[in-house]
Scaffold this motif. Structure first.
Motif, PDB file in Angstrom:
ATOM      1  N   LEU A 165      -6.646   9.000  -3.908  1.00 28.72           N
ATOM      2  CA  LEU A 165      -7.157   7.627  -3.821  1.00 28.72           C
ATOM      3  C   LEU A 165      -6.627   6.938  -2.564  1.00 28.72           C
ATOM      4  O   LEU A 165      -7.394   6.398  -1.768  1.00 28.72           O
ATOM      5  N   TYR A 166      -5.289   7.003  -2.426  1.00 29.39           N
ATOM      6  CA  TYR A 166      -4.715   6.360  -1.237  1.00 29.39           C
ATOM      7  C   TYR A 166      -3.299   6.873  -1.018  1.00 29.39           C
ATOM      8  O   TYR A 166      -2.470   6.887  -1.927  1.00 29.39           O
ATOM      9  N   ASN A 167      -3.064   7.312   0.210  1.00 24.85           N
ATOM     10  CA  ASN A 167      -1.744   7.779   0.612  1.00 24.85           C
ATOM     11  C   ASN A 167      -1.158   6.726   1.549  1.00 24.85           C
ATOM     12  O   ASN A 167      -1.642   6.540   2.669  1.00 24.85           O
ATOM     13  N   SER A 168      -0.137   6.020   1.092  1.00 22.30           N
ATOM     14  CA  SER A 168       0.419   4.906   1.871  1.00 22.30           C
ATOM     15  C   SER A 168       1.074   5.370   3.164  1.00 22.30           C
ATOM     16  O   SER A 168       1.214   4.581   4.107  1.00 22.30           O
ATOM     17  N   ARG A 169       1.462   6.655   3.242  1.00 21.55           N
ATOM     18  CA  ARG A 169       2.104   7.150   4.458  1.00 21.55           C
ATOM     19  C   ARG A 169       1.075   7.493   5.535  1.00 21.55           C
ATOM     20  O   ARG A 169       1.273   7.211   6.705  1.00 21.55           O
ATOM     21  N   THR A 170      -0.034   8.091   5.129  1.00 21.38           N
ATOM     22  CA  THR A 170      -1.055   8.460   6.118  1.00 21.38           C
ATOM     23  C   THR A 170      -2.129   7.388   6.277  1.00 21.38           C
ATOM     24  O   THR A 170      -2.945   7.464   7.212  1.00 21.38           O
ATOM     25  N   LYS A 171      -2.144   6.411   5.349  1.00 14.82           N
ATOM     26  CA  LYS A 171      -3.154   5.341   5.357  1.00 14.82           C
ATOM     27  C   LYS A 171      -4.566   5.897   5.152  1.00 14.82           C
ATOM     28  O   LYS A 171      -5.547   5.289   5.588  1.00 14.82           O
ATOM     29  N   ARG A 172      -4.680   7.046   4.495  1.00 13.29           N
ATOM     30  CA  ARG A 172      -5.978   7.646   4.258  1.00 13.29           C
ATOM     31  C   ARG A 172      -6.217   7.800   2.758  1.00 13.29           C
ATOM     32  O   ARG A 172      -5.299   7.748   1.957  1.00 13.29           O
ATOM     33  N   GLY A 173      -7.470   8.023   2.415  1.00 15.14           N
ATOM     34  CA  GLY A 173      -7.832   8.211   1.025  1.00 15.14           C
ATOM     35  C   GLY A 173      -9.118   7.482   0.698  1.00 15.14           C
ATOM     36  O   GLY A 173      -9.680   6.741   1.510  1.00 15.14           O
ATOM     37  N   LEU A 174      -9.598   7.679  -0.523  1.00 17.22           N
ATOM     38  CA  LEU A 174     -10.866   7.082  -0.937  1.00 17.22           C
ATOM     39  C   LEU A 174     -10.834   5.558  -0.935  1.00 17.22           C
ATOM     40  O   LEU A 174     -11.868   4.908  -0.761  1.00 17.22           O
ATOM     41  N   LEU A 175      -9.644   4.986  -1.126  1.00 18.55           N
ATOM     42  CA  LEU A 175      -9.529   3.528  -1.207  1.00 18.55           C
ATOM     43  C   LEU A 175      -9.122   2.898   0.123  1.00 18.55           C
ATOM     44  O   LEU A 175      -8.829   1.702   0.172  1.00 18.55           O
ATOM     45  N   ALA A 176      -9.132   3.687   1.203  1.00 18.52           N
ATOM     46  CA  ALA A 176      -8.648   3.177   2.492  1.00 18.52           C
ATOM     47  C   ALA A 176      -9.416   1.945   2.943  1.00 18.52           C
ATOM     48  O   ALA A 176      -8.870   1.063   3.618  1.00 18.52           O
ATOM     49  N   ARG A 177     -10.692   1.806   2.582  1.00 14.01           N
ATOM     50  CA  ARG A 177     -11.500   0.665   3.006  1.00 14.01           C
ATOM     51  C   ARG A 177     -11.984  -0.169   1.820  1.00 14.01           C
ATOM     52  O   ARG A 177     -12.998  -0.859   1.919  1.00 14.01           O
ATOM     53  N   GLN A 178     -11.274  -0.115   0.721  1.00 12.68           N
ATOM     54  CA  GLN A 178     -11.749  -0.789  -0.486  1.00 12.68           C
ATOM     55  C   GLN A 178     -10.928  -2.021  -0.853  1.00 12.68           C
ATOM     56  O   GLN A 178     -10.933  -2.454  -1.998  1.00 12.68           O
ATOM     57  N   GLY A 179     -10.233  -2.588   0.093  1.00 13.18           N
ATOM     58  CA  GLY A 179      -9.487  -3.807  -0.191  1.00 13.18           C
ATOM     59  C   GLY A 179      -8.045  -3.537  -0.547  1.00 13.18           C
ATOM     60  O   GLY A 179      -7.656  -2.420  -0.905  1.00 13.18           O
ATOM     61  N   ARG A 180      -7.251  -4.611  -0.460  1.00 13.10           N
ATOM     62  CA  ARG A 180      -5.810  -4.457  -0.677  1.00 13.10           C
ATOM     63  C   ARG A 180      -5.454  -4.207  -2.142  1.00 13.10           C
ATOM     64  O   ARG A 180      -4.523  -3.461  -2.451  1.00 13.10           O
ATOM     65  N   LYS A 181      -6.168  -4.845  -3.047  1.00 10.43           N
ATOM     66  CA  LYS A 181      -5.778  -4.770  -4.463  1.00 10.43           C
ATOM     67  C   LYS A 181      -5.767  -3.339  -4.995  1.00 10.43           C
ATOM     68  O   LYS A 181      -4.753  -2.899  -5.560  1.00 10.43           O
ATOM     69  N   PRO A 182      -6.860  -2.593  -4.866  1.00  7.23           N
ATOM     70  CA  PRO A 182      -6.814  -1.218  -5.404  1.00  7.23           C
ATOM     71  C   PRO A 182      -5.786  -0.342  -4.700  1.00  7.23           C
ATOM     72  O   PRO A 182      -5.163   0.515  -5.327  1.00  7.23           O
ATOM     73  N   ARG A 183      -5.591  -0.565  -3.366  1.00  7.73           N
ATOM     74  CA  ARG A 183      -4.578   0.219  -2.665  1.00  7.73           C
ATOM     75  C   ARG A 183      -3.178  -0.108  -3.180  1.00  7.73           C
ATOM     76  O   ARG A 183      -2.352   0.782  -3.374  1.00  7.73           O
ATOM     77  N   ALA A 184      -2.938  -1.390  -3.406  1.00  7.84           N
ATOM     78  CA  ALA A 184      -1.627  -1.809  -3.920  1.00  7.84           C
ATOM     79  C   ALA A 184      -1.386  -1.247  -5.322  1.00  7.84           C
ATOM     80  O   ALA A 184      -0.282  -0.784  -5.646  1.00  7.84           O
ATOM     81  N   MET A 185      -2.425  -1.277  -6.156  1.00  5.05           N
ATOM     82  CA  MET A 185      -2.285  -0.746  -7.521  1.00  5.05           C
ATOM     83  C   MET A 185      -1.992   0.747  -7.493  1.00  5.05           C
ATOM     84  O   MET A 185      -1.192   1.252  -8.286  1.00  5.05           O
TER      85      MET A 185
END
Length: 729
Positions: free
Chosen positions: A331-351
């Motif tokens: 969904l999202y890898n905070s170290r590489t900044k990549r994943g399915l949620l990379a462009r889906q807003g801050r909330k899902p990435r934070a969750m």
């Protein structure tokens, strides 16, 4: 033959091949026959059934088709293939084998009478053809699907690539055969297309390069099978493009997808070859008990000795820290900044980031509590609520957010893949809750710790006994389950094998070996070697092994039950073996298992030290293997939670755990080890057992009674040969 005197004009299927084919080859097309003896029915020879002269049986109407049941046909067809004057005996490279004919007749009888059968057929019998021929004849005649399930991928491929074509040439009837693997083995063209169309920011350059290579391969391959790919993609990339339940379907993929094409071939197949793990996985999700996997199917299990362990693993479940973190990072890898949620807003990435943090905290606590309960890599959890389920609340919140994204995300790849990840996370969350609450009383629960502290933590659960769970599902009325293996019997009975799989009251057969073991094999027993688990044993074992190896100038497979002991002996003997020009090959060193085996086959005087996986499933005919050395009787240490739970269950009902479980398991593994030596009629060699308990303990006779009779010699500490005492074998 007399013409029919009672006819009603309807569509009819006398030859089991559908009305169209029937009209092409049967004289009585478009008729229904009522209550007439077969001797009064004029049936032109039909190439689809092979029924040309048999005149016994009955007629049965199913829907708008009439079915001809010729109860003597299958038996006589099998005899025409396997008898001393049959098709097989006259084929180049084959010969008549009484044992093979006996097994084929037993399989035909079981199929014809809808009964279940367990057959022990030693190496050399030709058991594959003995079950394939009657199975295919019966499947085509009855319009039923034959499922053939194996344990190893090697046998699965051998069946499809080698044995099925042989059967096709022998029978000269049309049939369809398909190999079926788990859906994740196949490329989904829809997922590949969506991945290639995704914004470049979602994936690294390496990932994009691999996707492009997979795309080029997809245009050349006819099957889309990962095993046929000329390169190996990373697991992360294959996760993006393989067939997944929920995203790869006839609606979304149509006929362009490789897995959907395979499903179409399966629907028209007469025989489907798969492995045990897939069989039990598919059977577990069936919504009805009227079939195993497909309508009107029956099952043949080859390598049936592995059924209990595979079924236990298939019914059981596990989840590790790495699995859950990997899923979250899709969904999202905070170290590489990549994943399915990379462009889906801050909330899902934070969750997603918060869930990953909570996951690591959860598994850290699990490990801490587990280590406080016991030491070792495997720790049984006997009571519920090991810790609080701190993952349930944040996971549910994340799942709700992902469900929204499935409908609102603009990118089709995101919508599709988010659904896949959501399903995976939901299943993981349910299992973690069930593990902590221990909701299945018939299951055993444990934690596996591997690698460095904090790195590998896995929650595991599996049924303590599978027989009571799968037995009723397998051995039901109206169909057949055929089980066969080279090693099923203990002390010349199949009682233990039947009990382990829940197969009470079924037919059974133990076929004699076609090999002359009195001429081909010599059994050497060490009388004076110290018993295992003594200090002197560790000191003297290398001496006995070296002396044994010298007898055959290498060409030896040395089987161990302990990796530490194997490495210790290898260190002790490496210089001695080098002086003798015997190349030493040790499992777990530089070469993978299959490469070790190939070197062993080509380096004629080499010596191979192997562990569990070399006790079974390897085939080294000829002079490369003339000596199997068993370092100790293969009694399992009862420290695995599943074994412990089984022994406890036996004790609770007043049984004898050693005699009912520990000894039979050791005997079966011992038989597997001994069976590595003689693989053809031309092989000769020695089996040496360096465990004096075989002669000193009463249970030693059970081991001896379970292997073929051969010439026996007892060697004492001076190297002198003595006779085996009368009555000991």
């Amino acid at each position: 033959m007399k013409r029919l005197d009672r006819i009603e004009h309807q569509s009819v299927d006398l030859c089991r091949s559908g009305p169209a084919k029937h009209e092409a080859c049967c004289e009585e097309a478009n008729t229904v026959l009522h209550g007439l003896p077969l001797s009064d029915i004029g049936i032109a020879p039909c190439k689809y059934t092979g029924i040309q002269e048999e005149k016994t049986g009955h007629l049965e109407t199913r829907g708008r088709f009439l079915y001809l049941h010729d109860m003597g046909a299958l038996k006589s067809q099998v005899e025409r293939v396997f008898s001393a004057t049959g098709v097989l005996a006259s084929a180049e490279g084959f010969e008549h084998r009484v044992q093979q004919e006996t097994m084929a007749n037993a399989v035909a009888h079981a199929l014809e009478n809808h009964t279940h059968l367990m057959v022990e057929a030693p190496t050399g019998v030709g058991k594959t053809l003995a079950y394939l021929v009657p199975a295919l004849l019966y499947a085509v005649r009855e319009r039923r699907r034959a499922i053939v399930s194996t344990h190893t991928k090697n046998l699965q491929e051998q069946l499809f690539r080698n044995d099925v074509p042989i059967v096709r040439s022998l029978l000269n009837i049309p049939f369809n055969a398909v190999v079926l693997k788990g859906r994740r083995n196949y490329l989904c063209t829809t997922r590949l297309r969506n991945a290639l169309a995704a914004p470049a920011s979602l994936f690294s350059d390496t990932t994009m390069d691999l996707l492009a290579r997979i795309s080029r391969w997809s245009q050349r391959t006819g099957e889309g099978d990962l095993d046929t790919m000329p390169f190996t993609p990373s697991a992360d990339v294959w996760d993006l493009v393989c067939s997944e339940r929920g995203t790869c379907s006839p609606v979304t993929c149509g006929t362009a997808c490789f897995f959907q094409q395979l499903k179409e071939r399966v629907r028209t197949a007469d025989i489907i070859v798969m492995n045990h793990a897939l069989f039990f996985a598919l059977m577990a999700i069936q919504e009805t008990d009227e079939r195993f996997i497909f309508d009107d199917d029956f099952v043949i299990f080859d390598e049936a000795h592995m059924l209990p362990s595979v079924a236990s693993s298939g019914i059981g479940k596990s989840i590790s820290r790495q699995q859950l973190v990997h899923t979250l990072q899709r969904l999202y890898n905070s170290r590489t900044k990549r994943g399915l949620l990379a462009r889906q807003g801050r909330k899902p990435r934070a969750m997603c980031g918060q869930m990953e943090t909570r996951t690591n905290e959860f598994f850290d606590l699990v490990e801490q509590v587990a280590r406080s309960l016991a030491s070792g890599p495997t720790i049984r959890i006997r009571t519920p609520r090991l810790i609080t389920d701190m993952l349930a609340a944040p996971l549910n919140e994340l799942l709700e957010e992902l469900e929204k994204l499935e409908t609102t995300a603009k990118n089709p790849l995101v919508r599709q893949e988010v659904g896949v990840v959501r399903q995976s996370l939901s299943e993981s969350g349910n299992f973690i809750t069930n593990f902590l609450e221990q909701t299945e009383p018939e299951f055993t629960y444990w934690i596996e710790l591997s690698g460095q502290r904090g790195y590998g933590v896995t929650l595991c659960a599996s049924p303590s006994e599978v027989g009571s769970i799968i037995g009723p599902r397998l051995f039901k009325d109206g169909t057949s389950v055929i089980m066969t293996s080279a090693t099923l019997a203990v002390n010349n009975t199949l009682d233990y094998a039947r009990a382990r799989i829940g197969a009470s009251g079924i037919e059974e057969l133990i076929v004699d070996s076609p090999f002359d073991y009195t001429r081909q094999m010599r059994l050497c027993l060490a009388r004076d070697i110290p018993e295992p688990d003594t200090e002197n044993y560790l000191t003297e074992l290398p001496i006995w092994i070296l002396s044994s190896i010298d007898r055959t100038h290498g060409k030896a497979l040395v089987l161990f039950t302990s990796a530490a002991l194997m490495r210790s002996v290898a260190t002790r003997l490496q210089d001695d073996l080098a002086e003798r020009s015997y190349p030493l090959l040790v499992q777990g060193t530089d070469l993978p298992r299959h490469e070790l085996l190939e070197v062993f086959k080509t380096e004629i005087h080499s010596v191979l030290f192997g562990l569990d996986s070399f006790w079974m499933g390897i085939d080294v005919p000829g002079e490369a293997l003339e000596h199997v050395i068993i370092t100790r009787l293969p009694f399992a240490v009862p420290n695995h939670p599943l074994v412990e739970a089984r022994l406890e269950a036996i004790a609770r009902r007043g049984g004898q755990a050693f005699l009912e479980h520990t000894l039979p398991e050791a005997v079966l593994k011992f038989r597997q080890g001994v069976g590595r030596l003689i693989r053809t009629r031309h092989d000769q060699g020695i089996v040496t057992v360096l465990d004096s308990r075989l002669l000193r303990k009463s249970y030693g006779r059970v081991f001896l009674a379970s292997i073929p009779r051969s010439a026996v010699e007892i060697i004492n500490s001076k190297g002198e040969i003595e006779d085996l005492p009368a009555g000991d074998w």
